[in-house]
Write an enzyme that holds these catalytic residues in place. Structure first.
Site, mmCIF file in Angstrom:
data_model
loop_
_atom_site.group_PDB
_atom_site.id
_atom_site.type_symbol
_atom_site.label_atom_id
_atom_site.label_comp_id
_atom_site.label_asym_id
_atom_site.label_seq_id
_atom_site.Cartn_x
_atom_site.Cartn_y
_atom_site.Cartn_z
ATOM 1 C CG ASP A 10 37.441 43.154 31.768
ATOM 2 O OD1 ASP A 10 36.875 42.066 31.554
ATOM 3 O OD2 ASP A 10 37.375 43.755 32.856
ATOM 4 C CG ASN B 60 41.414 34.039 31.560
ATOM 5 O OD1 ASN B 60 41.997 34.808 30.794
ATOM 6 N ND2 ASN B 60 40.626 34.507 32.525
HETATM 7 C C1 FPP Z 1 38.024 39.209 29.639
HETATM 8 O O1 FPP Z 1 36.703 39.693 29.427
HETATM 9 C C2 FPP Z 1 38.529 38.678 28.401
HETATM 10 C C3 FPP Z 1 39.098 37.452 28.239
HETATM 11 C C4 FPP Z 1 39.271 36.508 29.345
HETATM 12 C C5 FPP Z 1 39.537 36.977 26.909
HETATM 13 C C6 FPP Z 1 40.090 38.007 25.967
HETATM 14 C C7 FPP Z 1 40.271 37.396 24.654
HETATM 15 C C8 FPP Z 1 39.833 37.890 23.482
HETATM 16 C C9 FPP Z 1 39.161 39.208 23.332
HETATM 17 C C10 FPP Z 1 40.043 37.109 22.235
HETATM 18 C C11 FPP Z 1 41.326 37.550 21.616
HETATM 19 C C12 FPP Z 1 41.513 36.861 20.367
HETATM 20 C C13 FPP Z 1 42.669 36.800 19.718
HETATM 21 C C14 FPP Z 1 42.656 36.172 18.417
HETATM 22 C C15 FPP Z 1 43.932 37.341 20.252
HETATM 23 P P1 FPP Z 1 35.443 38.961 30.043
HETATM 24 O O2 FPP Z 1 34.824 38.119 29.018
HETATM 25 O O3 FPP Z 1 35.824 38.296 31.318
HETATM 26 O O4 FPP Z 1 34.484 40.146 30.319
HETATM 27 P P2 FPP Z 1 33.327 40.240 31.375
HETATM 28 O O5 FPP Z 1 33.974 40.793 32.611
HETATM 29 O O6 FPP Z 1 32.381 41.192 30.741
HETATM 30 O O7 FPP Z 1 32.727 38.888 31.599
#
Ligand code: FPP
Length: 238
Positions: free
Chosen positions: A19, A67
């Site tokens: 996250d 998501n």
């Molecule tokens: C949540 O953080 C994260 C996700 C919904 C996606 C996580 C995926 C990756 C890090 C990519 C992984 C890649 C591979 C190749 C496995 P957010 O973006 O919602 O955080 P925020 O709360 O700061 O908006």
């Protein structure tokens, strides 16, 4: 399946909620998708480090069943990152890492779902570390999936109602045969589980940090492991 570690030592199974990618990017005046790209790099680094220090099972929450509701541009970027990663399969073969995807693959494009299944098949015999990516995954959906299979077995008279117990439900989850989570790490300051491995984390230790996922480093993981080793796990006993 409970891991046999009752206290201290290295966790057998670590779960990561990746996250804080969006916030990492926004803080720098960058588009959110660049945060995910950086997050994917942190994922590679942490997965490699886990292998190096001898962790047997790691699960990363890469994409939840919820998501899909995100803006199309963001979903497209995540799919692009997953595809890039799938193309790296050869590296993982060299590293003796078994790859496994938790969640319903049928929601992904056919070629991508086939690649995922193909990677699982090709790496099935590798025993260095099992690396799981939860993609189109939800903890409740996981339990429903297991319950449906049980209902089917009961309807086909393969089992009796009295055969239904925790170990049967466990064995039919996406993680069937994989030890429960010992340590669950959530960066970015949020303190919730967000439908991630809810059955499998029933006795997990939690580690929260304000660090945003793209900045999560092996050093930070060492800190979490040190903290884990100092905890006394009782699994409901005394
Ligand atoms: C949540 O953080 C994260 C996700 C919904 C996606 C996580 C995926 C990756 C890090 C990519 C992984 C890649 C591979 C190749 C496995 P957010 O973006 O919602 O955080 P925020 O709360 O700061 O908006």
């Amino acid at each position: 399946m409970l891991s046999d570690k009752s206290s201290g030592g290295l966790p057998v199974h670590i779960g990561f909620i990746m996250d804080g990618n969006g916030r990492w990017a926004v803080k720098r005046g960058l588009p959110r998708k660049l945060g995910h790209r950086e997050g994917a790099q942190a994922f590679r680094k942490i997965a490699r480090y886990c292998k190096k220090i001898g962790i047997k099972y790691v699960t990363f929450y890469a994409f939840s069943t919820e998501n899909w509701k995100r803006p199309k541009e963001e979903v497209d970027e995540l799919m692009r990152l997953f595809r890039e990663y799938l193309d790296e399969v050869e590296d993982y073969a060299r590293e003796n890492t078994r790859l496994f995807f938790l969640g319903d693959k049928s929601a992904f494009d056919g070629d991508m779902a086939r690649k995922m299944a193909d990677m699982e098949e090709k790496s099935a015999g590798f025993d260095g570390m099992t690396l799981m990516l939860a993609m189109n995954y939800g903890g409740r959906d996981d339990i429903v999936h297991s319950v449906r299979k049980i209902a089917e077995m009961a309807a086909n008279k393969e089992i009796r109602i009295s055969d239904i117990d925790e170990s049967l439900v466990s064995s039919l989850l996406y993680t069937g045969g994989i030890p429960d989570v010992d340590l669950l790490i959530r960066p970015s300051g949020e303190k919730r589980i967000s439908n991630f491995l809810i059955w499998q984390s029933a006795y997990a230790e939690y580690y929260f940090t304000d660090t945003l996922w793209p900045d999560f480093s092996p050093k930070e993981l060492d800190k979490a492991l040190e903290d884990f080793a100092s905890r006394k796990r009782r699994f409901g006993g005394v």
